[in-house]
Write a protein that holds these residues in place. Structure first.
Motif, mmCIF file in Angstrom:
data_model
loop_
_atom_site.group_PDB
_atom_site.id
_atom_site.type_symbol
_atom_site.label_atom_id
_atom_site.label_comp_id
_atom_site.label_asym_id
_atom_site.label_seq_id
_atom_site.Cartn_x
_atom_site.Cartn_y
_atom_site.Cartn_z
ATOM 1 N N PHE A 124 52.068 54.949 -55.228
ATOM 2 C CA PHE A 124 50.719 54.672 -55.706
ATOM 3 C C PHE A 124 50.702 54.906 -57.217
ATOM 4 N N PRO A 125 50.308 53.892 -58.014
ATOM 5 C CA PRO A 125 50.351 54.039 -59.476
ATOM 6 C C PRO A 125 49.225 54.929 -60.005
ATOM 7 N N ALA A 126 49.585 55.829 -60.909
ATOM 8 C CA ALA A 126 48.589 56.713 -61.517
ATOM 9 C C ALA A 126 47.480 55.918 -62.186
ATOM 10 N N GLU A 127 47.859 54.800 -62.793
ATOM 11 C CA GLU A 127 46.899 54.003 -63.554
ATOM 12 C C GLU A 127 45.878 53.305 -62.666
ATOM 13 N N LYS A 128 46.106 53.307 -61.354
ATOM 14 C CA LYS A 128 45.158 52.712 -60.409
ATOM 15 C C LYS A 128 44.213 53.750 -59.810
ATOM 16 N N SER A 129 44.406 55.005 -60.178
ATOM 17 C CA SER A 129 43.580 56.068 -59.605
ATOM 18 C C SER A 129 42.211 56.129 -60.254
ATOM 19 N N LEU A 130 41.244 56.593 -59.502
ATOM 20 C CA LEU A 130 39.881 56.725 -60.009
ATOM 21 C C LEU A 130 39.822 57.748 -61.139
ATOM 22 N N GLN A 131 40.595 58.840 -61.006
ATOM 23 C CA GLN A 131 40.601 59.851 -62.066
ATOM 24 C C GLN A 131 41.071 59.263 -63.394
ATOM 25 N N TYR A 132 42.101 58.438 -63.334
ATOM 26 C CA TYR A 132 42.611 57.814 -64.562
ATOM 27 C C TYR A 132 41.546 56.907 -65.159
ATOM 28 N N GLU A 133 40.896 56.127 -64.320
ATOM 29 C CA GLU A 133 39.856 55.199 -64.780
ATOM 30 C C GLU A 133 38.697 55.929 -65.446
#
Length: 437
Positions: A124-133
Motif C-alpha cells: 500500500f503506497p504511503a502517498e495514497k494514505s489519508l494521513q499523507y493527503e
C-alpha cells in the motif's frame, strides 16, 4: 470517580477504539453503557457518543462508522481543527470531527482493505494514505488528539483520573545481510571482485582485499558499535534476522542460515538485545516457508521467537497478519512505510491489530516505527544533515505525547562505505535523542 460513556450500541469497533484511546494512551478507566437511564442518573463524569444527545450532557456526535460491521468507501468529510485538516467532520458536537471514528479509521488501516493500486512490491503506497493527503503522516495524530480530548474532559467534567506514561525509545535493526564479504563464498566474491574491477570501484576493491586478508573488519560488521551505543544510552534494541534458504533471489540475499558465523552472531546478539525473525520476501506468499524460517531461529536459540518484521515491509492486510498469527508470532514491527517517514497507523503507541473481516481485536500486537534509514536516503534522497533534522522532528512529536519512538536501521547503513558515508553520525545523533530533558 470512573468516567461513564453512553452510546446507543456498544459495538466491537467502539470497544476497541475507546479501550485504545482511554486505557492505552490516556491511562484512564471508563465504562461503556447503552442503558440511557443508567447514564442519566449517574452523578460522576460522563459524556455521550451518539447521533444526538440524551439531554444537556457533554456530547460527541458519531458519524456512524463505528456502528457498522462492513467495509466500504467512507464519506471522508474534511474540516479544519486548529492548524490541522481532519476527517469525519460533524456538526453540533464537542469537537468538529468524530475523533473516535477518525482514530479507528487510521488505527485499523481501514483504507488498506479498500481497492488500491499497489507499488512495485505490492505494498500500500504511503502517498495514497489519508494521513499523507491531509498532512498528518508525520504526526502521531491519534495520540495528539487524545491529549486534546483529555484536556477537554478535564475542563468540562472536572476531576477524572488520568495516569501517566513515559517517553520510550526502541531502536530496531534489520539484518538483511549480516556481512558484505565474509561467508559469501568464493564464487560470489569472485563475481563481485570482477564487477568492481569493471566499474573501477577502488573503494570496494580495497574493502574486499583488506577484509579477505584479515586486515580490516567486514564493512557490514557494525555490531560492536551498535551494542556500545545502545548500552551508552541504556536502550534495549530489537534485531531482526533474515534466515532465508532458497528465497527470492533478487531480494532474499542474506548469508545461508546454516552458516556458522551467522549463527554465532545471532547467539551473541541475543545476549544484549531482543531477537526477532525477519520473514523473507518469498515467505510473504508462502506460510510454510515462514514457519520454516521461524523454526530455524527457534531451534538456534532454543526458545520460541514471537517477534517479526517483514522483509521489504511487505504488509498486505489482512493476509500477512493472519499468516503471522498462524506461525506463532505475537508481536510485529512492520507497521510503517518505505517511501515516507511517519506514523502509518496514526499512532506512536503499540496496539493490538483489529481484524476488520472478523470484526474483533486479535492478540497480535503491532509496534509501529516512525523512520527507516532507507526511506531517508533512497526515497527522500536526503543528506545526512537533512535526515537528522527530520528524525529530530519525529522524535519531538513523540516526546510531546509521551509515546514510544521506534526507529528502523540496518547494520550496513553504519558501514561508512559507498552512499552510506556520513550516516553513522545520523544514527549517533538519533540515539542521543533518547535522553529526556
Amino acid at each position: 470517580m470512573q468516567l461513564l460513556v453512553y452510546t446507543p450500541q456498544v459495538t466491537p469497533r467502539i470497544k476497541y477504539i475507546f479501550n485504545f484511546i482511554f486505557r492505552e494512551v490516556l491511562r484512564c478507566d471508563f465504562e461503556l453503557t447503552s442503558v440511557s437511564n443508567q447514564f442519566i442518573t449517574y452523578n460522576g463524569p460522563k459524556f455521550s457518543y451518539a447521533e444526538k444527545p440524551l439531554n444537556t450532557e457533554l456530547f460527541f456526535k458519531a458519524n456512524g462508522l463505528l456502528l457498522k460491521n462492513n467495509i466500504a468507501e467512507q464519506d471522508l468529510a474534511i474540516t479544519d481543527f486548529g492548524n490541522e485538516r481532519v476527517p469525519f467532520a460533524v456538526a453540533n458536537s464537542a469537537l468538529p470531527f468524530d475523533i473516535f471514528a477518525a482514530s479507528f479509521y487510521f488505527l485499523s488501516r481501514y483504507e488498506e482493505y479498500l481497492p488500491y493500486t499497489p507499488d512495485e512490491h505490492l505494498r500500500f503506497p504511503a502517498e495514497k494514505s489519508l494521513q499523507y493527503e491531509l498532512g498528518l503522516l508525520k504526526t502521531p495524530a491519534i495520540d495528539h488528539w487524545a491529549v486534546i480530548l483529555k484536556n477537554l474532559l478535564l475542563n468540562k467534567l472536572g476531576k477524572i483520573h488520568f495516569g501517566s506514561r513515559k517517553f520510550e525509545f526502541i531502536p530496531t535493526i534489520d539484518i538483511d545481510r549480516a556481512y558484505n564479504f565474509k561467508s559469501s563464498g568464493i564464487v560470489k566474491n569472485t563475481a563481485r571482485f570482477i564487477r568492481a574491477i569493471a566499474k573501477g570501484d577502488t573503494e570496494r576493491l580495497s574493502n574486499m582485499l583488506t577484509t579477505g586478508l584479515g586486515k580490516k573488519k567486514d564493512p557490514f560488521d557494525t555490531y560492536q558499535f551498535l551494542h556500545q551505543i545502545h548500552e551508552k544510552y541504556g536502550l534495549t534494541p530489537v534485531f531482526f534476522f533474515l534466515l532465508s534458504h532458497k528465497g527470492d533471489r533478487n531480494h532474499d540475499i542474506n548469508i545461508h542460515p546454516n552458516d556458522e558465523l551467522l549463527q554465532q552472531l545471532i547467539k551473541n546478539t541475543q545476549k544484549v538485545a531482543k531477537i526477532g525473525i525477519h520473514p523473507s520476501y518469498a515467505s510473504n506468499s508462502n506460510v510454510l516457508k515462514l514457519k520454516e524460517e521461524k523454526a530455524l531461529l527457534d531451534a538456534l536459540l532454543e526458545k520460541n521467537i514471537d517477534l517479526s518484521r517483514q522483509h521489504y515491509l511487505k504488509l498486505h492486510l489482512p493476509k500477512t497478519y493472519l499468516q503471522l498469527i498462524k506461525a506463532g508470532i505475537n508481536h510485529d514491527y512492520t507497521m510503517g512505510y518505505a517511501s515516507q517517514v511517519g506514523f502509518r497507523a496514526g499512532t506512536c503507541t503499540p496496539f493490538f491489530w483489529y481484524d476488520l473481516q472478523l470484526e474483533k481485536q486479535s492478540h497480535l500486537k503491532v509496534h509501529p516505527f516512525a523512520v527507516m534509514d532507507a526511506t531517508l536516503i533512497r526515497y527522500l534522497k536526503l543528506s545526512p544533515a537533512q535526515a537528522s533534522m527530520i528524525v529530530n522532528e519525529l522524535v519531538e512529536s513523540v516526546k510531546m505525547v509521551d509515546g514510544t519512538f521506534y526507529s528502523l536501521w540496518h547494520n550496513e547503513s553504519l558501514s561508512e562505505t559507498g552512499h552510506w558515508k556520513g550516516w553513522k553520525e545520523v544514527y549517533e545523533k538519533m540515539m542521543a535523542l533518547s535522553v529526556v530533558g
